[in-house]
Design an enzyme around this catalytic site. Structure first.
Site, mmCIF file in Angstrom:
data_model
loop_
_atom_site.group_PDB
_atom_site.id
_atom_site.type_symbol
_atom_site.label_atom_id
_atom_site.label_comp_id
_atom_site.label_asym_id
_atom_site.label_seq_id
_atom_site.Cartn_x
_atom_site.Cartn_y
_atom_site.Cartn_z
ATOM 1 N N TYR A 23 -3.720 20.362 -22.567
ATOM 2 C CA TYR A 23 -3.125 19.182 -23.151
ATOM 3 C C TYR A 23 -3.948 18.479 -24.529
ATOM 4 O O TYR A 23 -3.265 17.480 -25.001
ATOM 5 C CB TYR A 23 -2.223 18.453 -22.351
ATOM 6 C CG TYR A 23 -1.488 19.120 -21.249
ATOM 7 C CD1 TYR A 23 -0.257 19.504 -21.634
ATOM 8 C CD2 TYR A 23 -1.975 19.163 -19.983
ATOM 9 C CE1 TYR A 23 0.363 20.131 -20.526
ATOM 10 C CE2 TYR A 23 -1.002 19.859 -19.125
ATOM 11 C CZ TYR A 23 0.215 20.346 -19.590
ATOM 12 O OH TYR A 23 0.959 20.933 -18.604
ATOM 13 N N HIS A 100 7.108 21.105 -26.359
ATOM 14 C CA HIS A 100 5.912 21.223 -25.349
ATOM 15 C C HIS A 100 4.435 21.298 -26.144
ATOM 16 O O HIS A 100 4.440 22.461 -27.141
ATOM 17 C CB HIS A 100 6.111 22.518 -24.689
ATOM 18 C CG HIS A 100 7.496 22.112 -23.769
ATOM 19 N ND1 HIS A 100 7.383 21.631 -22.607
ATOM 20 C CD2 HIS A 100 8.834 22.646 -24.123
ATOM 21 C CE1 HIS A 100 8.887 21.355 -22.198
ATOM 22 N NE2 HIS A 100 9.648 22.188 -23.012
#
Length: 148
Positions: A23, A100
């Site tokens: 991430y 995402h």
């Protein structure tokens, strides 16, 4: 002025700390600041909201219909099983783009399906935090009538 709502779901408050190899190192606060500044360059007012609770996100989606021109939504793990969020999105006329940070289609098999995608205006995956910027531009294009 165009108004967008940025919704981030469960565990996104842990950005920068949680699995940075997936991430990235940008925290949620840094991301929200960057995106607010980016949006303002296009005369877009961006309101940011994060919750780990499904009902709170549903309330924001319902509320958004009368307050915002579009929604950028990273639903986190709710992507894969929240029919309640799907129904909330389907119940409003406001366009929603699902974002995402990682490519959910290239990860564990349980992450490959989005139950939300069929009721959103589009989905951006795997482009890191830049996906949020692309979502702002795509939504702006939609609300200005160019993306229809």
């Amino acid at each position: 002025m165009v108004r967008f709502l940025l919704l981030n779901g469960p565990n996104l408050n842990r950005l920068g700390m949680r699995e940075p190899h997936i991430y990235g190192h940008t925290t949620l606060a840094q991301l929200e600041k960057q995106l607010t500044e980016f949006a303002s360059e296009y005369a877009v007012e961006l309101t940011c909201y994060q919750s780990n609770y499904e009902g709170a996100l549903i309330d924001q989606i319902h509320r958004a219909e009368s307050l915002y021109d579009g929604i950028i939504f990273n639903p986190g793990a709710f992507t894969h099983y929240s029919y309640a969020l799907r129904d909330a999105i389907a119940s409003i006329q406001t366009p929603v783009i699902e974002v995402h940070i990682s490519n959910i289609h290239a990860r564990e098999p349980f992450r490959h399906q989005s139950v939300l995608a069929p009721v959103t205006a589009g989905q951006i995956v795997g482009l890191g935090v830049n996906g949020y910027r692309l979502a702002i531009l795509a939504l702006l294009d939609m609300v200005e009538g160019k993306g229809k």
